[in-house]
Design an enzyme around this catalytic site. Structure first.
Site, mmCIF file in Angstrom:
data_model
loop_
_atom_site.group_PDB
_atom_site.id
_atom_site.type_symbol
_atom_site.label_atom_id
_atom_site.label_comp_id
_atom_site.label_asym_id
_atom_site.label_seq_id
_atom_site.Cartn_x
_atom_site.Cartn_y
_atom_site.Cartn_z
ATOM 1 N N SER C 62 0.844 -1.071 -0.100
ATOM 2 C CA SER C 62 0.123 0.143 -0.031
ATOM 3 C C SER C 62 0.837 1.281 -0.166
ATOM 4 C CB SER C 62 -0.905 -0.083 1.199
ATOM 5 O OG SER C 62 -2.007 -1.016 0.945
ATOM 6 N N SER C 101 -4.289 2.089 3.590
ATOM 7 C CA SER C 101 -4.330 1.000 4.343
ATOM 8 C C SER C 101 -5.396 -0.093 4.063
ATOM 9 C CB SER C 101 -3.969 0.984 5.919
ATOM 10 O OG SER C 101 -4.255 -0.379 6.454
ATOM 11 N N GLY C 102 -5.075 -1.264 3.356
ATOM 12 C CA GLY C 102 -6.365 -2.251 2.932
ATOM 13 C C GLY C 102 -7.015 -2.585 4.148
ATOM 14 N N SER C 103 -6.316 -3.107 5.306
ATOM 15 C CA SER C 103 -6.957 -3.446 6.415
ATOM 16 C C SER C 103 -7.418 -2.417 7.090
ATOM 17 C CB SER C 103 -5.947 -4.327 7.437
ATOM 18 O OG SER C 103 -5.030 -3.685 7.825
ATOM 19 N N GLY C 104 -6.737 -1.282 7.031
ATOM 20 C CA GLY C 104 -7.164 -0.171 8.172
ATOM 21 C C GLY C 104 -6.550 -0.377 9.412
ATOM 22 N N THR C 106 -2.994 -1.243 9.779
ATOM 23 C CA THR C 106 -1.525 -1.471 9.905
ATOM 24 C C THR C 106 -1.009 -0.465 10.990
ATOM 25 O OG1 THR C 106 -1.650 -1.507 7.660
ATOM 26 C CG2 THR C 106 0.394 -0.934 8.496
ATOM 27 N N GLU C 169 -4.923 -3.312 -3.279
ATOM 28 C CA GLU C 169 -3.606 -2.512 -3.751
ATOM 29 C C GLU C 169 -3.728 -2.156 -5.522
ATOM 30 O OE1 GLU C 169 -1.365 -5.242 -0.600
ATOM 31 O OE2 GLU C 169 -1.105 -5.690 -2.536
#
Lengths: 202, 202, 202, 202
Positions: C62, C101-104, C106, C169
């Site tokens: 990311s 951030s994909g997961s939010g 990180t 991503e």
């Protein structure tokens, strides 16, 4: 916007501050030599020699010092990675995390060191100027380099001549390059051995 | 894989090489002070003060020294970029390219400096240990720091104690941090002024 | 260690998985087009246009998407920096922090975004796949890109074909490059205008 | 400096260009699927599987795509380094250098690939959009992704909607992530296997 070159050179006596800086630095480095924390250095060397993989962590100018050290560890044949770079794998229990921060309070450095300690349980070595910092307190090995760091109040002749973490950063680079010399001796490596690992693609 | 810690510490007299390294370094830095190329320093300071934007270029450990200098230029309020980083714009005719390479022969550094000279025509300052290097020869401003670099043959007491470009890299960091002190004086900046620009997100 | 090339190519039908991956991706991107959160996009564009300086933050892959976006913002003439790079100055109240951030979740991204919110009070835009994540919850502008992220359980045909955050991503890169097209239109910029800012030293 | 948000959103029909961009992209990716150079892909996969170490090289936005690919190779257990990063060792004869450049003419990428070919003699794989480029001509394996690159003249509907190398960069990321799926299948790796190598310190 151009200035009279000769003019400003004379007005500010260009070169004098530079010489003063180098004098302060020399004195400072001599102090470093007298205060080498020998027991901690032995523990640190032991961990470097006996860890599976070494991870190096630092932010800002301390991060550049961290990378300069990591590069030499690679040249010496250690398995080493810089936290945050592309090919850095997951840290494991038998690894060593070396965290560098003058103040010992840098957010990302402290948070990641804490995470490594809690979730992975690896050994942590802190290179810092403050024994009472968050980073030093959570570390297993504490290398305290006596220098001003960027959170301390400037005082005396360092004021405005070695701003923020300058003294610590130069001290840390010299200390770690001295440690490289120690490691070369222990591992019986010559400069030629290091050269063989040095990148040609740069 | 574990070693007897006390054992290796005694066998290798851990700490002695480190002290020797610091002694060599101190002596070396003193030599640096005596050999400051004052006219070149004045030209360099003049270019830093009077360029639109400053671009910093370096590879490997010299690249980390380059970045440490770039960060301080930013702290002092200069418009500065590191070649190869994300937000670095196109270099222009009125800009200054500062290229750092101990040997003065690093492929990417020489090629990019040559490209900048030929296609853009900006001023180029070389920080190197070799006056006869490709980099020094194409530069407008040449700061020659007398140190061993990583292409020179090791000799005398530096052999295997300060391998490859170590002496140059430490010298360059100290020289450039001394220059920061000069620039702060000329621009009448205090440490507090620099602190205001220092990143809080690290 | 050599394998029979024709052999493995036949055995694994090399090319089929690649085609399947691209098909999944095409379908996924079409879904992205149908689900553009238009009100949030408008707020995001408004903030980009009206912030003093834009800071971009991301880690891992990311982080590379983040940098690719930052580079285009620079090409368009915005004042933009990547958190953690050398010349990035202190973020201020009137700036915008774009965190990807994909997961939010990180660690470094969430911690630094929280620090920016608390100590600086700047606007924060989150690009993430999870509305309920720590990052999304602390953000002022939330761009939710519906994709699997690397903490979600793999399922269906994506399993083992687009591992970890891959879908997010690629989606984020395409979304942000689409946004670049929007911004070029609003600012009336042509490709030629961008080319003028594109680095020649690479 | 504030604008009427609703105003500019209506005036520029924010969202329409974004949708158009995604449509173009989808069409483009479909074209990519139809034109997979299968024989070259097989050679590339063979080299990845049978090289000692893989080195990845790229500049600018192609450099970010390069790093995203390098990270996944690491997650899959390959020995992989990014040219220019800290711990990257010297490349050797049995290694593979993967160079990514849309135009195939990027100075540093071409110069370093040439140096690797001449002085090391390792295999070189080029990912580029131009078969006639310097990079493609010196490469052993040529993966030609048919896309506009940033040196080509913009034309048709891509003009000003996917500026410079945008199409190539997105194509390269998708192609390489598809290749990751191929490699996972051949090496019989699950997403869970990759997760085990994924950094926790980010």
């Amino acid at each position: 916007m151009a200035q009279n070159v000769a003019g400003f050179a004379e007005e500010y006596q260009v070169g004098e501050t530079l010489k003063q800086f180098i004098s302060n630095m020399t004195e400072h480095i001599n102090g470093l030599k007298k205060n080498i924390p020998i027991e901690d250095v032995i523990s640190f060397v032991d961990r470097i020699l006996n860890s599976e993989t070494i991870f190096i962590l630092g932010a800002g100018r301390s991060g550049f010092v961290a990378r300069a050290f990591a590069m030499r560890l690679m040249h010496m044949g250690f398995r080493v990675y810089v936290v945050g770079e592309t090919v850095t794998p997951r840290i494991q229990e038998n690894d060593l995390l070396v965290a560098i921060s003058g103040s010992g309070e840098t957010t990302s450095v402290v948070d990641l060191a804490r995470k490594a300690k809690k979730h992975v349980g690896c050994q942590i070595a802190a290179i810092t100027s403050r024994r009472s910092s968050k980073l030093a307190r959570l570390a297993d090995i504490k290398i305290i380099l006596k220098s001003r760091d960027k959170k301390a109040q400037p005082k005396g002749k360092d004021k405005d001549i070695a701003p923020l973490g300058t003294m610590f950063e130069i001290s840390a680079l010299i200390f770690l390059d001295g440690l490289v010399a120690e490691l070369m001796k222990i591992k019986n490596l010559s400069e030629e051995d290091l050269r063989k690992k040095h990148s040609v693609l740069e």
